[in-house]
Design an enzyme around this catalytic site. Structure first.
Site, PDB file in Angstrom:
ATOM      1  N   HIS A   1      33.221  56.699  25.121  1.00  0.00           N
ATOM      2  CA  HIS A   1      33.734  57.327  23.905  1.00  0.00           C
ATOM      3  C   HIS A   1      34.388  58.655  24.279  1.00  0.00           C
ATOM      4  O   HIS A   1      34.127  59.217  25.351  1.00  0.00           O
ATOM      5  CB  HIS A   1      32.597  57.578  22.915  1.00  0.00           C
ATOM      6  CG  HIS A   1      32.101  56.328  22.257  1.00  0.00           C
ATOM      7  ND1 HIS A   1      31.284  56.339  21.141  1.00  0.00           N
ATOM      8  CD2 HIS A   1      32.289  55.017  22.567  1.00  0.00           C
ATOM      9  CE1 HIS A   1      31.001  55.086  20.789  1.00  0.00           C
ATOM     10  NE2 HIS A   1      31.597  54.266  21.633  1.00  0.00           N
TER      11      HIS A   1
ATOM     12  N   CYS B   1      27.152  59.687  21.072  1.00  0.00           N
ATOM     13  CA  CYS B   1      27.819  60.928  21.441  1.00  0.00           C
ATOM     14  C   CYS B   1      27.041  62.149  20.958  1.00  0.00           C
ATOM     15  O   CYS B   1      26.992  63.174  21.640  1.00  0.00           O
ATOM     16  CB  CYS B   1      29.239  60.946  20.896  1.00  0.00           C
ATOM     17  SG  CYS B   1      30.306  59.725  21.712  1.00  0.00           S
TER      18      CYS B   1
ATOM     19  N   GLU C   1      34.031  61.740  23.255  1.00  0.00           N
ATOM     20  CA  GLU C   1      33.157  62.897  23.487  1.00  0.00           C
ATOM     21  C   GLU C   1      32.448  62.788  24.835  1.00  0.00           C
ATOM     22  O   GLU C   1      32.353  63.765  25.585  1.00  0.00           O
ATOM     23  CB  GLU C   1      32.126  63.014  22.359  1.00  0.00           C
ATOM     24  CG  GLU C   1      32.731  63.237  20.979  1.00  0.00           C
ATOM     25  CD  GLU C   1      32.969  61.939  20.218  1.00  0.00           C
ATOM     26  OE1 GLU C   1      33.314  60.915  20.853  1.00  0.00           O
ATOM     27  OE2 GLU C   1      32.804  61.957  18.991  1.00  0.00           O
TER      28      GLU C   1
ATOM     29  N   CYS D   1      29.478  59.705  16.946  1.00  0.00           N
ATOM     30  CA  CYS D   1      28.545  58.604  16.695  1.00  0.00           C
ATOM     31  C   CYS D   1      27.176  59.003  17.248  1.00  0.00           C
ATOM     32  O   CYS D   1      27.046  60.019  17.920  1.00  0.00           O
ATOM     33  CB  CYS D   1      29.053  57.333  17.375  1.00  0.00           C
ATOM     34  SG  CYS D   1      28.757  57.291  19.150  1.00  0.00           S
TER      35      CYS D   1
HETATM   36 ZN   LIG Z   1      30.610  58.024  20.272  1.00  0.00          ZN
END
Ligand SMILES: [Zn+2]
Length: 157
Positions: free
Chosen positions: A54, A87, A56, A84
């Site tokens: 992801h 993250c 981040e 999310c």
């Molecule tokens: Zn994430």
């Protein structure tokens, strides 16, 4: 004087550009230290076959590599979307000073990226989760913790 909007626009630009390049979902993030972008992350789940890639997490890994540390205590993270649960966990481990986000998790859900089910899973008993979790060999595993606590040169983190 830091230009927060410029940093966020950099994260948003990554979210658009890298998605158009076909690297992954439409998410971008940058890490800023002393008014300078030191790392640019973007979702590359599809291109790297990495479900943890992801924006981040990507930005945190790159920033830590640049700084040679596992903590981002004097850094700020700008992400194009509310993090999310994965993250969010990574952010707490990296300990940046502050997080700024643009899209909300509701916006993400509308676009087909709904992570509410993960938040829901956390509160559900282990045996009732959609991915079963079973504990085993606890006694044997404790050796690692016992050795860690005895380790004279351990680095607390
Ligand atoms: Zn994430």
């Amino acid at each position: 004087m830091e230009n927060k909007e410029a940093f966020m626009r950099a994260a948003i630009q990554l979210s658009v550009d890298k998605m158009k390049e076909g690297l992954g979902g439409p998410f971008g993030a940058v890490v800023v230290q002393n008014g300078v972008i030191i790392a640019r992350g973007f979702n590359n789940v599809l291109s790297s076959n990495d479900p943890t890639a992801h924006a981040e997490v990507d930005a945190i890994r790159k920033a830590c590599a640049v700084l040679g540390t596992y903590q981002l205590t004097d850094c700020d993270l700008y992400t194009s979307c509310e993090p999310c649960p994965m993250c969010l966990g990574a952010i707490y481990w990296a300990r940046p000073r502050q997080v700024y986000f643009a899209n909300t998790k509701q916006d993400a859900a509308t676009a087909g990226f709904d992570d509410q089910f993960i938040y829901d899973e956390i509160a559900i008993p282990l045996t009732q989760r959609s991915i079963p979790m079973q504990q085993m060999l606890r006694q044997e595993a404790q050796v690692a913790f016992q050795e860690w606590q005895k380790k004279m040169d351990r680095r607390e983190y």
